[in-house]
Motif scaffolding. Structure first.
Motif, mmCIF file in Angstrom:
data_model
loop_
_atom_site.group_PDB
_atom_site.id
_atom_site.type_symbol
_atom_site.label_atom_id
_atom_site.label_comp_id
_atom_site.label_asym_id
_atom_site.label_seq_id
_atom_site.Cartn_x
_atom_site.Cartn_y
_atom_site.Cartn_z
ATOM 1 N N VAL A 86 23.372 71.013 13.937
ATOM 2 C CA VAL A 86 23.941 71.449 12.665
ATOM 3 C C VAL A 86 23.527 70.437 11.612
ATOM 4 C CG1 VAL A 86 26.069 71.944 11.403
ATOM 5 C CG2 VAL A 86 25.911 72.481 13.846
ATOM 6 N N THR A 87 22.941 70.938 10.522
ATOM 7 C CA THR A 87 22.517 70.054 9.433
ATOM 8 C C THR A 87 23.178 70.493 8.141
ATOM 9 O OG1 THR A 87 20.582 71.435 9.008
ATOM 10 C CG2 THR A 87 20.280 69.570 10.479
ATOM 11 N N GLU A 88 23.513 69.529 7.314
ATOM 12 C CA GLU A 88 24.093 69.801 6.004
ATOM 13 C C GLU A 88 23.143 69.281 4.937
ATOM 14 O OE1 GLU A 88 28.531 69.446 5.513
ATOM 15 O OE2 GLU A 88 28.198 68.142 7.242
ATOM 16 N N GLU A 89 22.896 70.103 3.919
ATOM 17 C CA GLU A 89 22.026 69.678 2.833
ATOM 18 C C GLU A 89 22.689 68.568 2.027
ATOM 19 O OE1 GLU A 89 20.592 72.800 0.353
ATOM 20 O OE2 GLU A 89 19.892 73.977 2.049
ATOM 21 N N ALA B 200 25.828 58.727 8.817
ATOM 22 C CA ALA B 200 26.568 59.138 10.011
ATOM 23 C C ALA B 200 27.369 60.405 9.741
ATOM 24 C CB ALA B 200 27.504 58.012 10.449
ATOM 25 N N SER B 201 27.424 61.262 10.718
ATOM 26 C CA SER B 201 28.154 62.512 10.605
ATOM 27 C C SER B 201 29.613 62.298 10.976
ATOM 28 C CB SER B 201 27.535 63.547 11.532
ATOM 29 O OG SER B 201 28.350 64.687 11.581
ATOM 30 N N ASP B 202 30.484 63.062 10.335
ATOM 31 C CA ASP B 202 31.895 63.026 10.707
ATOM 32 C C ASP B 202 32.270 64.227 11.580
ATOM 33 O OD1 ASP B 202 31.832 65.090 8.927
ATOM 34 O OD2 ASP B 202 33.210 64.196 7.489
ATOM 35 N N LEU B 203 31.258 64.998 12.007
ATOM 36 C CA LEU B 203 31.405 66.158 12.893
ATOM 37 C C LEU B 203 32.220 67.287 12.263
ATOM 38 C CD1 LEU B 203 31.975 64.344 16.304
ATOM 39 C CD2 LEU B 203 29.835 65.169 15.315
ATOM 40 N N VAL B 204 32.295 67.307 10.922
ATOM 41 C CA VAL B 204 32.987 68.371 10.209
ATOM 42 C C VAL B 204 31.999 69.015 9.256
ATOM 43 C CG1 VAL B 204 34.845 68.926 8.601
ATOM 44 C CG2 VAL B 204 35.199 67.183 10.364
ATOM 45 N N VAL B 205 31.880 70.346 9.311
ATOM 46 C CA VAL B 205 31.003 71.070 8.401
ATOM 47 C C VAL B 205 31.819 71.438 7.168
ATOM 48 C CG1 VAL B 205 29.628 73.146 8.068
ATOM 49 C CG2 VAL B 205 29.580 71.972 10.261
ATOM 50 N N GLU B 206 31.344 71.011 6.021
ATOM 51 C CA GLU B 206 31.999 71.324 4.747
ATOM 52 C C GLU B 206 31.606 72.746 4.366
ATOM 53 O OE1 GLU B 206 34.316 71.324 1.746
ATOM 54 O OE2 GLU B 206 34.183 69.439 2.848
ATOM 55 N N SER B 207 32.553 73.676 4.391
ATOM 56 C CA SER B 207 32.244 75.095 4.181
ATOM 57 C C SER B 207 31.772 75.411 2.769
ATOM 58 C CB SER B 207 33.455 75.956 4.535
ATOM 59 O OG SER B 207 34.544 75.638 3.687
ATOM 60 N N SER B 208 32.019 74.542 1.820
ATOM 61 C CA SER B 208 31.591 74.806 0.444
ATOM 62 C C SER B 208 30.163 74.318 0.185
ATOM 63 C CB SER B 208 32.557 74.144 -0.547
ATOM 64 O OG SER B 208 32.517 72.734 -0.383
ATOM 65 N N ARG B 209 29.542 73.685 1.171
ATOM 66 C CA ARG B 209 28.166 73.195 1.032
ATOM 67 C C ARG B 209 27.247 73.962 1.976
ATOM 68 N NH1 ARG B 209 28.441 66.763 0.439
ATOM 69 N NH2 ARG B 209 26.220 67.150 0.244
ATOM 70 N N ALA B 210 25.984 74.046 1.583
ATOM 71 C CA ALA B 210 25.004 74.715 2.440
ATOM 72 C C ALA B 210 24.806 73.934 3.737
ATOM 73 C CB ALA B 210 23.675 74.849 1.706
ATOM 74 N N PHE B 211 24.665 74.668 4.832
ATOM 75 C CA PHE B 211 24.404 74.018 6.111
ATOM 76 C C PHE B 211 23.508 74.921 6.952
ATOM 77 C CE2 PHE B 211 28.212 76.506 6.794
ATOM 78 C CZ PHE B 211 28.038 77.062 8.049
ATOM 79 N N GLY B 212 22.893 74.354 7.954
ATOM 80 C CA GLY B 212 22.007 75.099 8.837
ATOM 81 C C GLY B 212 22.390 74.871 10.286
#
Length: 83
Positions: free
Chosen positions: A28-31, A36-48
């Motif tokens: 999982v990548t976030e633009e 370091a990742s916090d293992l949380v996907v921010e739903s308001s930002r683009a991610f892949g």
């Protein structure tokens, strides 16, 4: 996450018909995110999401052909073409 996916039909006898698969990775990548990742996907930002898997068995060619045919038919119907 399970380590296999459907369809999962192991052979019931030597050289029997089968199709099996296993997931080999998920990334999982976030633009705009570095470090370091916090293992949380921010739903308001683009991610892949990139998923890799391996499928095997003597039914794989038949299964993939069927999926291709179905996809082609759906695309033709969507664009106004009929079989």
């Amino acid at each position: 996450m399970p380590n296999r996916f459907a369809p999962h039909h192991p052979p019931t006898r030597p050289n029997g018909a089968c199709i099996q698969g296993e997931f080999t990775g998920v990334v999982v990548t976030e633009e705009g995110r570095a470090g370091a990742s916090d293992l949380v996907v921010e739903s308001s930002r683009a991610f892949g999401i990139v998923v890799s898997w391996r499928i095997f068995g003597n039914l794989v060619p038949i299964w993939l052909t069927a999926l291709t045919v179905l996809r082609h038919r759906r695309l033709r119907r969507r664009t106004g073409h009929h079989d």
